[in-house]
Design a protein around this motif. Sequence first.
Motif, PDB file in Angstrom:
ATOM      1  N   GLY A 295       0.816  -1.205   0.000  1.00  0.00           N
ATOM      2  CA  GLY A 295       0.000   0.000   0.000  1.00  0.00           C
ATOM      3  C   GLY A 295       0.850   1.254   0.000  1.00  0.00           C
ATOM      4  O   GLY A 295       2.045   1.235  -0.318  1.00  0.00           O
ATOM      5  N   LEU A 296       0.245   2.370   0.374  1.00  0.00           N
ATOM      6  CA  LEU A 296       0.916   3.666   0.448  1.00  0.00           C
ATOM      7  C   LEU A 296       1.687   3.733   1.762  1.00  0.00           C
ATOM      8  O   LEU A 296       1.098   3.802   2.840  1.00  0.00           O
ATOM      9  CB  LEU A 296      -0.114   4.791   0.362  1.00  0.00           C
ATOM     10  N   GLN A 297       3.007   3.731   1.669  1.00  0.00           N
ATOM     11  CA  GLN A 297       3.834   3.556   2.863  1.00  0.00           C
ATOM     12  C   GLN A 297       5.110   4.373   2.782  1.00  0.00           C
ATOM     13  O   GLN A 297       5.493   4.888   1.733  1.00  0.00           O
ATOM     14  CB  GLN A 297       4.200   2.072   3.017  1.00  0.00           C
ATOM     15  N   LYS A 298       5.784   4.466   3.916  1.00  0.00           N
ATOM     16  CA  LYS A 298       7.099   5.101   4.005  1.00  0.00           C
ATOM     17  C   LYS A 298       8.163   4.013   3.918  1.00  0.00           C
ATOM     18  O   LYS A 298       8.107   3.023   4.657  1.00  0.00           O
ATOM     19  CB  LYS A 298       7.215   5.868   5.329  1.00  0.00           C
ATOM     20  N   ILE A 299       9.144   4.202   3.016  1.00  0.00           N
ATOM     21  CA  ILE A 299      10.285   3.296   2.906  1.00  0.00           C
ATOM     22  C   ILE A 299      11.536   4.131   3.149  1.00  0.00           C
ATOM     23  O   ILE A 299      11.786   5.108   2.447  1.00  0.00           O
ATOM     24  CB  ILE A 299      10.348   2.611   1.538  1.00  0.00           C
ATOM     25  N   ASP A 300      12.325   3.739   4.118  1.00  0.00           N
ATOM     26  CA  ASP A 300      13.487   4.538   4.504  1.00  0.00           C
ATOM     27  C   ASP A 300      14.600   3.617   4.967  1.00  0.00           C
ATOM     28  O   ASP A 300      14.369   2.692   5.750  1.00  0.00           O
ATOM     29  CB  ASP A 300      13.094   5.518   5.621  1.00  0.00           C
ATOM     30  N   PHE A 301      15.808   3.838   4.488  1.00  0.00           N
ATOM     31  CA  PHE A 301      16.967   3.078   4.941  1.00  0.00           C
ATOM     32  C   PHE A 301      18.218   3.903   4.697  1.00  0.00           C
ATOM     33  O   PHE A 301      18.187   4.947   4.047  1.00  0.00           O
ATOM     34  CB  PHE A 301      17.058   1.712   4.247  1.00  0.00           C
ATOM     35  N   GLY A 302      19.340   3.415   5.203  1.00  0.00           N
ATOM     36  CA  GLY A 302      20.603   4.128   5.096  1.00  0.00           C
ATOM     37  C   GLY A 302      21.075   4.589   6.457  1.00  0.00           C
ATOM     38  O   GLY A 302      20.343   4.535   7.452  1.00  0.00           O
ATOM     39  N   VAL A 303      22.322   5.050   6.514  1.00  0.00           N
ATOM     40  CA  VAL A 303      22.932   5.411   7.793  1.00  0.00           C
ATOM     41  C   VAL A 303      23.157   6.906   7.949  1.00  0.00           C
ATOM     42  O   VAL A 303      23.377   7.386   9.060  1.00  0.00           O
ATOM     43  CB  VAL A 303      24.280   4.658   7.965  1.00  0.00           C
ATOM     44  N   ALA A 304      23.146   7.671   6.867  1.00  0.00           N
ATOM     45  CA  ALA A 304      23.338   9.112   6.960  1.00  0.00           C
ATOM     46  C   ALA A 304      22.093   9.772   7.558  1.00  0.00           C
ATOM     47  O   ALA A 304      20.987   9.231   7.486  1.00  0.00           O
ATOM     48  CB  ALA A 304      23.645   9.701   5.590  1.00  0.00           C
ATOM     49  N   THR A 305      22.281  10.957   8.145  1.00  0.00           N
ATOM     50  CA  THR A 305      21.173  11.634   8.813  1.00  0.00           C
ATOM     51  C   THR A 305      20.842  13.001   8.229  1.00  0.00           C
ATOM     52  O   THR A 305      19.700  13.443   8.307  1.00  0.00           O
ATOM     53  CB  THR A 305      21.480  11.813  10.313  1.00  0.00           C
ATOM     54  N   LEU A 306      21.810  13.701   7.641  1.00  0.00           N
ATOM     55  CA  LEU A 306      21.589  15.068   7.163  1.00  0.00           C
ATOM     56  C   LEU A 306      21.682  15.175   5.647  1.00  0.00           C
ATOM     57  O   LEU A 306      20.847  15.821   5.014  1.00  0.00           O
ATOM     58  CB  LEU A 306      22.613  16.019   7.809  1.00  0.00           C
TER      59      LEU A 306
ATOM     60  N   ARG B 230      21.814  12.751   2.463  1.00  0.00           N
ATOM     61  CA  ARG B 230      21.498  11.333   2.354  1.00  0.00           C
ATOM     62  C   ARG B 230      21.466  10.834   0.902  1.00  0.00           C
ATOM     63  O   ARG B 230      20.443  10.957   0.220  1.00  0.00           O
ATOM     64  CB  ARG B 230      20.156  11.056   3.030  1.00  0.00           C
ATOM     65  N   PRO B 231      22.545  10.219   0.430  1.00  0.00           N
ATOM     66  CA  PRO B 231      22.550   9.646  -0.919  1.00  0.00           C
ATOM     67  C   PRO B 231      21.508   8.554  -1.125  1.00  0.00           C
ATOM     68  O   PRO B 231      21.027   8.358  -2.240  1.00  0.00           O
ATOM     69  CB  PRO B 231      23.971   9.079  -1.048  1.00  0.00           C
ATOM     70  N   LEU B 232      21.146   7.811  -0.063  1.00  0.00           N
ATOM     71  CA  LEU B 232      20.193   6.707  -0.190  1.00  0.00           C
ATOM     72  C   LEU B 232      18.768   7.110   0.168  1.00  0.00           C
ATOM     73  O   LEU B 232      17.925   6.242   0.429  1.00  0.00           O
ATOM     74  CB  LEU B 232      20.629   5.526   0.684  1.00  0.00           C
ATOM     75  N   GLN B 233      18.466   8.385   0.117  1.00  0.00           N
ATOM     76  CA  GLN B 233      17.095   8.828   0.359  1.00  0.00           C
ATOM     77  C   GLN B 233      16.311   8.684  -0.950  1.00  0.00           C
ATOM     78  O   GLN B 233      15.912   9.656  -1.574  1.00  0.00           O
ATOM     79  CB  GLN B 233      17.074  10.272   0.857  1.00  0.00           C
ATOM     80  N   TRP B 234      16.069   7.438  -1.328  1.00  0.00           N
ATOM     81  CA  TRP B 234      15.483   7.128  -2.634  1.00  0.00           C
ATOM     82  C   TRP B 234      13.963   7.225  -2.650  1.00  0.00           C
ATOM     83  O   TRP B 234      13.372   7.406  -3.707  1.00  0.00           O
ATOM     84  CB  TRP B 234      15.892   5.714  -3.063  1.00  0.00           C
ATOM     85  N   PHE B 235      13.299   7.079  -1.499  1.00  0.00           N
ATOM     86  CA  PHE B 235      11.843   6.906  -1.502  1.00  0.00           C
ATOM     87  C   PHE B 235      11.082   7.863  -0.595  1.00  0.00           C
ATOM     88  O   PHE B 235       9.891   7.652  -0.352  1.00  0.00           O
ATOM     89  CB  PHE B 235      11.498   5.464  -1.113  1.00  0.00           C
ATOM     90  N   ASN B 236      11.711   8.885  -0.047  1.00  0.00           N
ATOM     91  CA  ASN B 236      10.978   9.786   0.837  1.00  0.00           C
ATOM     92  C   ASN B 236      11.528  11.194   0.721  1.00  0.00           C
ATOM     93  O   ASN B 236      12.503  11.449   0.012  1.00  0.00           O
ATOM     94  CB  ASN B 236      11.022   9.282   2.283  1.00  0.00           C
ATOM     95  N   GLN B 237      10.907  12.113   1.434  1.00  0.00           N
ATOM     96  CA  GLN B 237      11.261  13.532   1.383  1.00  0.00           C
ATOM     97  C   GLN B 237      11.528  14.095   2.773  1.00  0.00           C
ATOM     98  O   GLN B 237      11.234  15.249   3.051  1.00  0.00           O
ATOM     99  CB  GLN B 237      10.110  14.323   0.733  1.00  0.00           C
TER     100      GLN B 237
END
Length: 377
Positions: free
Chosen positions: A111-122, A124-131
Amino acid sequence: MKRKLLFCFICLLALQVAKAQRKVEFDGQASAFGSYSPDNQLPLFSGGRYIPELNYGVELDSGKAFEFEASVNIAGSVFFQPFDAASWNGNISPYRLWGRYTGKQIEVRAGLQKIDFGVATLLRPLQWFNQIDPRDPLQLTNGVYGLLGRYYFLNNANIWLWGLYGNEKARGLDASETYAKHPEYGGRFQYPVPRGEIALSYHHRTADSRTLVDAPQFEQVPEDRYGLDGKWDVGIGLWFEVSHIHKRENLGALTNQTLLNVGADYTFGIGSGLNVVAEHLIMGYDSEAVGFDNRSHITAATLAYPLGFFDHLSTIFYYNWPTADFTFFFNYEHQFNKLVGYIMPYYSPPVQQGIQENNLVNATSGPGLRLMLVYNH
């Protein structure tokens, strides 16, 4: 015989669900906010948001459960110059709408969901699916429509697999939007190592370059993303996060994007504990697979200090080296009995390259002051 076995299985499943414990919860978050930015054409901003959330859960035997979540983003705001001009905006849209099955070592969510992973916090190269914007104390983000499965091994390793469809907006540090009529798919494998963890990620989507300026116009551009990240605790926290994005059409300098983040954090024994996080991001854009003809550097840092049980101070700094632009955001948070208040002075340059700006939270340039009051029920 097969029909009888199937009927018996359905009956046993129905009996198990009937005996299961059910849990229904309704809560929500209401916020009111306003800001003043004198350098903007419409310097005053005011608005409100309400996100009601309904949760339904069914607990089965042996740690298994079905869960459902539905929430709506109801928001309205206005930029204005008193007695002169105003720009209004209002929106009602789904915020989360998903169902999930969890077992002892597995989770499947659709469904409509949040997907978030990676280790950086500020940065974020892996911020592929959220804002998610680090400056937003509520950490609001639009979700994505898709199917996500996760399996957790007994040694704390885990594997993710996902498929997405119907998502067209740019996310994270995307250079272009997504062609929504083609499915996206990918996965991630995370493995524990001494004093930390390391992970590999991959994602494929079809990009739409028609919204880009000064770039070839393609409705459909196949794109592959490769990610690698790791984090260790060696007295201080150390991490790195890298993403390489390759488009299969020639978009000039935007054909390849490489983003590399290195970071560290430490809590100093000052008073009740001063936490410091620092990160540096290198961004490269090039027509060649491994090239940095168009390169930029951004350094970011955050300091957080609890004043007590009810008060908290934090600040975020960004510095863009090629343009010498400086971004500053300060946040004072106070917990009332049923409310949370925020006072947030800031300074932002006109262009904030490499910084995720959440379109759920207004971003203005120049100096400013933002006030926000939040009620969670």
